[in-house]
Write a protein that holds these residues in place. Sequence first.
Motif, short mmCIF file in Angstrom:
data_model
loop_
_atom_site.label_atom_id
_atom_site.label_comp_id
_atom_site.label_asym_id
_atom_site.label_seq_id
_atom_site.Cartn_x
_atom_site.Cartn_y
_atom_site.Cartn_z
N ALA A 174 0.86 -1.19 0.00
CA ALA A 174 0.00 0.00 0.00
C ALA A 174 0.89 1.23 0.00
CB ALA A 174 -0.92 0.03 1.22
N ALA A 175 0.34 2.32 -0.48
CA ALA A 175 1.06 3.59 -0.49
C ALA A 175 0.05 4.73 -0.51
CB ALA A 175 1.98 3.69 -1.71
N PRO A 176 0.38 5.87 0.08
CA PRO A 176 -0.53 7.01 0.03
C PRO A 176 -0.68 7.53 -1.40
CG PRO A 176 1.55 7.64 1.02
CD PRO A 176 1.60 6.17 0.84
N GLU A 177 -1.86 8.04 -1.70
CA GLU A 177 -2.12 8.61 -3.02
C GLU A 177 -2.19 10.13 -2.90
OE1 GLU A 177 -5.59 6.87 -4.72
OE2 GLU A 177 -4.78 4.82 -4.69
N PHE A 178 -1.49 10.82 -3.79
CA PHE A 178 -1.51 12.28 -3.82
C PHE A 178 -1.17 12.72 -5.24
CE2 PHE A 178 2.68 10.81 -2.66
CZ PHE A 178 3.55 11.62 -3.35
N ASP A 179 -1.39 13.99 -5.52
CA ASP A 179 -1.15 14.55 -6.85
C ASP A 179 0.35 14.79 -7.02
OD1 ASP A 179 -0.87 16.17 -9.14
OD2 ASP A 179 -2.82 17.11 -8.84
N VAL A 180 1.04 13.86 -7.66
CA VAL A 180 2.50 13.93 -7.75
C VAL A 180 2.95 15.12 -8.58
CG1 VAL A 180 4.58 12.71 -8.50
CG2 VAL A 180 2.70 11.45 -7.43
N GLU A 181 2.26 15.41 -9.67
CA GLU A 181 2.66 16.54 -10.52
C GLU A 181 2.55 17.85 -9.75
OE1 GLU A 181 1.50 18.62 -14.81
OE2 GLU A 181 0.58 16.72 -14.22
N ALA A 218 -3.01 19.85 0.95
CA ALA A 218 -3.76 18.72 0.41
C ALA A 218 -2.95 17.43 0.52
CB ALA A 218 -4.12 18.99 -1.05
N THR A 219 -1.67 17.52 0.25
CA THR A 219 -0.81 16.34 0.34
C THR A 219 -0.72 15.84 1.78
OG1 THR A 219 0.53 17.19 -1.49
CG2 THR A 219 1.49 15.44 -0.16
N THR A 220 -0.53 16.76 2.71
CA THR A 220 -0.40 16.40 4.12
C THR A 220 -1.66 15.72 4.62
OG1 THR A 220 1.15 18.20 4.52
CG2 THR A 220 -0.01 17.32 6.43
N ARG A 221 -2.81 16.23 4.23
CA ARG A 221 -4.07 15.64 4.71
C ARG A 221 -4.33 14.27 4.07
NH1 ARG A 221 -6.51 19.05 8.05
NH2 ARG A 221 -5.81 21.23 7.99
N ALA A 224 -4.48 10.85 6.33
CA ALA A 224 -5.62 9.92 6.24
C ALA A 224 -5.12 8.49 5.99
CB ALA A 224 -6.56 10.36 5.12
N PHE A 225 -4.09 8.36 5.16
CA PHE A 225 -3.51 7.04 4.91
C PHE A 225 -3.01 6.41 6.21
CE2 PHE A 225 0.37 4.57 4.09
CZ PHE A 225 -0.10 3.62 3.19
N THR A 244 4.93 16.74 4.59
CA THR A 244 3.91 16.42 5.59
C THR A 244 4.38 16.74 7.01
OG1 THR A 244 4.64 14.13 5.90
CG2 THR A 244 3.05 14.56 4.13
N GLY A 245 5.68 16.84 7.21
CA GLY A 245 6.22 17.06 8.55
C GLY A 245 6.35 15.80 9.37
#
Length: 476
Positions: free
Chosen positions: A293-300, A362-365, A369-370, A421-422
């Motif tokens: 599994a891996a977190p999903e985020f907008d990589v671009e 958005a990425t951090t949240r 959640a992941f 994300t910190g």
Amino acid sequence: MDVREYIEHDATGLAELVRAGKVSAEEVQQAARTAIESVNGELNALVGDLFDKALDASETGPFAGVPFAIKDLVLHAEGIPQRDGCRLLGPGIPFPYDTALMRRFREAGLAAMGVTATPEFGFNAATESVANGPTRNPWDTTRSPGGSSGGSAALVAARALPVAHANDGGGSIRIPAAASGLVGLKPSRGRVSVAPDFADPLMGLGIEFAVTRTVRDAAGLLDAVHGSEPGDKYLLPGPATSYLDAARPPSGKLRIAVTTTAPNGVPVDPACVAAVRATAAALEAAGHTVEEAAPEFDVEAFDHANLTAWCSFLADGAYGAAAALGVELSTDVLEHTTLACAEYGKTLTALDMYAAERVFNATTRAVAAFFTGYDLLLTPTMAAPNTAIGHLDANDPSLDARGWYDRIFAFAPFTALSNVTGAPAISVPGTPSAEGWPVGVQLVGRYAAEETLLSVAAYLEEATPWADRRPGVLAR
């Protein structure tokens, strides 16, 4: 104490010897001086000479008398010139005060003996600069020890020092730890103060700490230096007991996600994949649940925002220094890619900065959640065990700002996410490559949950020990 005995002890062990009166702090530091001088000619890990005498430090701190070095970036000690790895600052700018972390290093008893090399303004995953030349990896001197804390990592890996200062804006603790066979803990944002010079360096990406050879040194040092200063933006809860107490194999069962797929799609070296698979198997054998599994985020969007953060940081540093010194920015004082990034950063607007902040939020949240479903994420630290000297050439005139960014993060695609994300992350040695090079594996945890990282790292240190591995360039 002779060097052969000195190199067998980590920082905790050396401090125990000093406390017990079995060796004096002066004897330990003389052994360190001999050890550093025996390898630095091959490694080029220092900036300038060793100090005539170690900087003053507490004689009662937990690491009293233990040799140490400070990286030539961000942290500074009173009266010690800082160069940031660049020609622009010439012989360096001495500050009239210690940073808060430097004060805490002194209070811990660490005896700083010199300054370690960094690439220009820290924006490189190798430690090479026109100002200082390349720093070399003690495991293979044709390879880089990683960056940007490569000078510190090279000396610790060669056992010339047990521990050294490092910092991390996109992987600069974990990358050299992985390339050099070390433990590299990047604490949570706010865990280690960046007072008084910064509130959130690099738009919150920049974190201060160290590289070590053992997990217990990372834990004990975090106990010694964590905590906020007046005016800091963050006030994080501390551990229930201590980080050193946490650095023992976990008693409970954890749910661990694992991926070997780079977020940006770059290929990952089979040695890095194999190291992660071996680590996952060890964790599964210990009874933990391990699943893909891996977190999903907008990589671009992430990459564009990260580029904005870095280029604005470089523009602020380069143009600010140039104005203060009365110097015109050019490739006479900056490397080609640093100048390109600074020039791009100068064009950014307030709207660009707010847009980057929205992406970071958005990425951090999404990642937080992941982590409601997992305790840890296991990945390779890098896409390859290391790079050849010259592969990450910051003075390459063919690269613009985005081209240089892409070159760096093709090598290090897994580390920058936890800067944004910190969250805390740690690189520990995994299964070496066929060439005998170190290969790092990364564990990422929930925000402010360093205890879990240290606990699992301590288990891996027992289950897949690395203490007996020796590089070709070894202090003597």
